[in-house]
Motif scaffolding. Structure first.
Motif, short mmCIF file in Angstrom:
data_model
loop_
_atom_site.label_atom_id
_atom_site.label_comp_id
_atom_site.label_asym_id
_atom_site.label_seq_id
_atom_site.Cartn_x
_atom_site.Cartn_y
_atom_site.Cartn_z
N ALA A 19 0.85 -1.18 0.00
CA ALA A 19 0.00 0.00 0.00
C ALA A 19 0.89 1.23 0.00
O ALA A 19 1.87 1.30 0.75
N LEU A 20 0.54 2.20 -0.84
CA LEU A 20 1.34 3.42 -0.91
C LEU A 20 1.32 4.13 0.44
O LEU A 20 0.26 4.39 1.01
N LEU A 21 2.51 4.48 0.91
CA LEU A 21 2.65 5.15 2.20
C LEU A 21 2.92 6.64 2.01
O LEU A 21 2.25 7.49 2.55
N ILE A 22 3.93 6.94 1.23
CA ILE A 22 4.35 8.31 0.99
C ILE A 22 5.23 8.29 -0.25
O ILE A 22 5.84 7.27 -0.57
N SER A 23 5.29 9.40 -0.96
CA SER A 23 6.08 9.44 -2.18
C SER A 23 6.71 10.81 -2.35
O SER A 23 6.28 11.79 -1.73
N ILE A 24 7.71 10.88 -3.22
CA ILE A 24 8.41 12.14 -3.46
C ILE A 24 8.82 12.23 -4.92
O ILE A 24 9.18 11.22 -5.55
N LEU A 25 8.74 13.42 -5.45
CA LEU A 25 9.26 13.69 -6.78
C LEU A 25 10.71 14.15 -6.66
O LEU A 25 11.11 14.74 -5.66
N ASP A 46 13.49 17.77 -1.99
CA ASP A 46 14.49 17.08 -1.18
C ASP A 46 13.90 16.55 0.13
O ASP A 46 14.60 15.87 0.89
N LYS A 47 12.64 16.86 0.37
CA LYS A 47 12.01 16.39 1.60
C LYS A 47 10.51 16.36 1.41
O LYS A 47 9.92 17.22 0.76
N LYS A 48 9.92 15.33 2.01
CA LYS A 48 8.45 15.21 1.98
C LYS A 48 8.01 14.65 3.32
O LYS A 48 8.53 13.63 3.78
N ILE A 66 10.37 11.56 4.03
CA ILE A 66 11.35 11.12 3.05
C ILE A 66 12.38 12.23 2.90
O ILE A 66 12.05 13.40 2.71
N PHE A 67 13.66 11.84 2.97
CA PHE A 67 14.76 12.73 2.65
C PHE A 67 15.38 12.24 1.35
O PHE A 67 15.68 11.05 1.21
N LEU A 119 17.97 8.07 -0.93
CA LEU A 119 16.85 8.60 -0.18
C LEU A 119 16.64 7.75 1.07
O LEU A 119 17.18 6.62 1.15
N SER A 120 15.93 8.30 2.01
CA SER A 120 15.66 7.56 3.23
C SER A 120 14.26 7.88 3.73
O SER A 120 13.73 8.97 3.48
N LEU A 121 13.70 6.91 4.38
CA LEU A 121 12.38 7.06 5.02
C LEU A 121 12.60 7.06 6.53
O LEU A 121 13.18 6.11 7.06
N HIS A 122 12.16 8.13 7.17
CA HIS A 122 12.23 8.23 8.61
C HIS A 122 10.83 8.06 9.19
O HIS A 122 9.90 8.76 8.77
N ILE A 123 10.72 7.15 10.13
CA ILE A 123 9.45 6.94 10.83
C ILE A 123 9.66 7.38 12.27
O ILE A 123 10.34 6.71 13.05
N ALA A 124 9.10 8.53 12.59
CA ALA A 124 9.26 9.08 13.94
C ALA A 124 8.26 8.43 14.90
O ALA A 124 7.18 7.98 14.49
N ASP A 125 8.65 8.39 16.19
CA ASP A 125 7.76 7.86 17.21
C ASP A 125 7.17 6.51 16.78
O ASP A 125 5.94 6.31 16.73
#
Lengths: 111, 115
Positions: free
Chosen positions: A45-51, A55-57, A64-65, A73-79
């Motif tokens: 399932a689509l979570l998040i995306s970036i063009l 440089d950040k979403k 996403i950075f 690129l990297s996906l950060h999941i806080a908390d």
């Protein structure tokens, strides 16, 4: 050959920590990078995306950075929450072509 | 949100037999895809389909594979004959169009076991 690479293959974090999932790619033509979340027995399932022009979403706890120069690129999941435990796929796309998936990172969030 | 429906969810079939996997895409989507996943690992692209035609296929899309969507009904993946290495989870996806940021909606998959 592997066009999209992900690391680590698996990751365990404690509840409340920030999980960092990494991704790199080879094809400079890729310009859209969706991240998918997959729970066992379900489809991605689509979570998040970036063009690639960004440089950040951010979307809630998910960020996403993106570093176009380094093709990373990297996906950060806080908390992080136990309910975030899933496999996360970094993917890449260009124009009308197919989405290319990485091999995934299995995230386990321990309470 | 809109969903992609895949039928059946599980299928066990004897090697050499034919199998048809069915997909009901999101109603207004125009592009359809099949992906193969083994043991929860990487999603491998098989084929995409638009306007009644195969647009692109991978090396995994063997000669024994075929796709069609007759008259707006199910988008199907047919394997004839099946081989042991075809055992996998097959995911159908659809997208509104073929632009770069047109997102895919995936179904829950068909778990195929060839024995």
């Amino acid at each position: 050959q592997q066009q999209v690479r992900q690391s680590p293959q698996s990751l365990t974090v404690w509840e409340g920590e920030t999980a960092i999932l990494n991704c790199s790619y080879e094809n400079s033509a890729f310009d859209y990078f969706p991240w998918y979340q997959q729970f066992p027995g379900e489809g991605p399932a689509l979570l998040i995306s970036i063009l690639s022009v960004s440089d950040k979403k951010e979307d809630g706890r998910f960020t996403i950075f993106f570093n176009k120069r380094e093709k990373k690129l990297s996906l950060h999941i806080a908390d992080s929450q136990p309910g975030d435990s899933a496999t996360y796929f970094c993917a890449a796309k260009t124009g009308g072509y197919k989405v290319v998936f990485g091999s995934g990172t299995r995230l386990l969030v321990s309470p | 949100g809109p969903k992609v429906l895949q039928i059946p969810s599980h299928q066990i079939i004897d090697m050499g037999q034919m199998v048809t996997l069915n997909c009901d895409p999101v109603s207004n989507h125009l592009y359809f895809y099949w992906y193969k996943q083994i043991l929860g690992q990487q999603m491998e692209f098989l084929v995409n389909f638009y306007n009644g035609k195969v647009m692109e296929k991978s090396k995994l899309f063997k000669d024994q594979f075929s796709v069609e969507r007759p008259d707006g009904s199910y988008f199907t993946l047919k394997i004839q004959p099946t081989a042991l290495e075809d055992s996998a989870v097959y995911f159908c996806a659809s997208s509104l169009d073929g632009t770069a940021n047109s997102d895919y909606t995936f179904g829950s998959g068909t778990r195929l076991l060839v024995i």
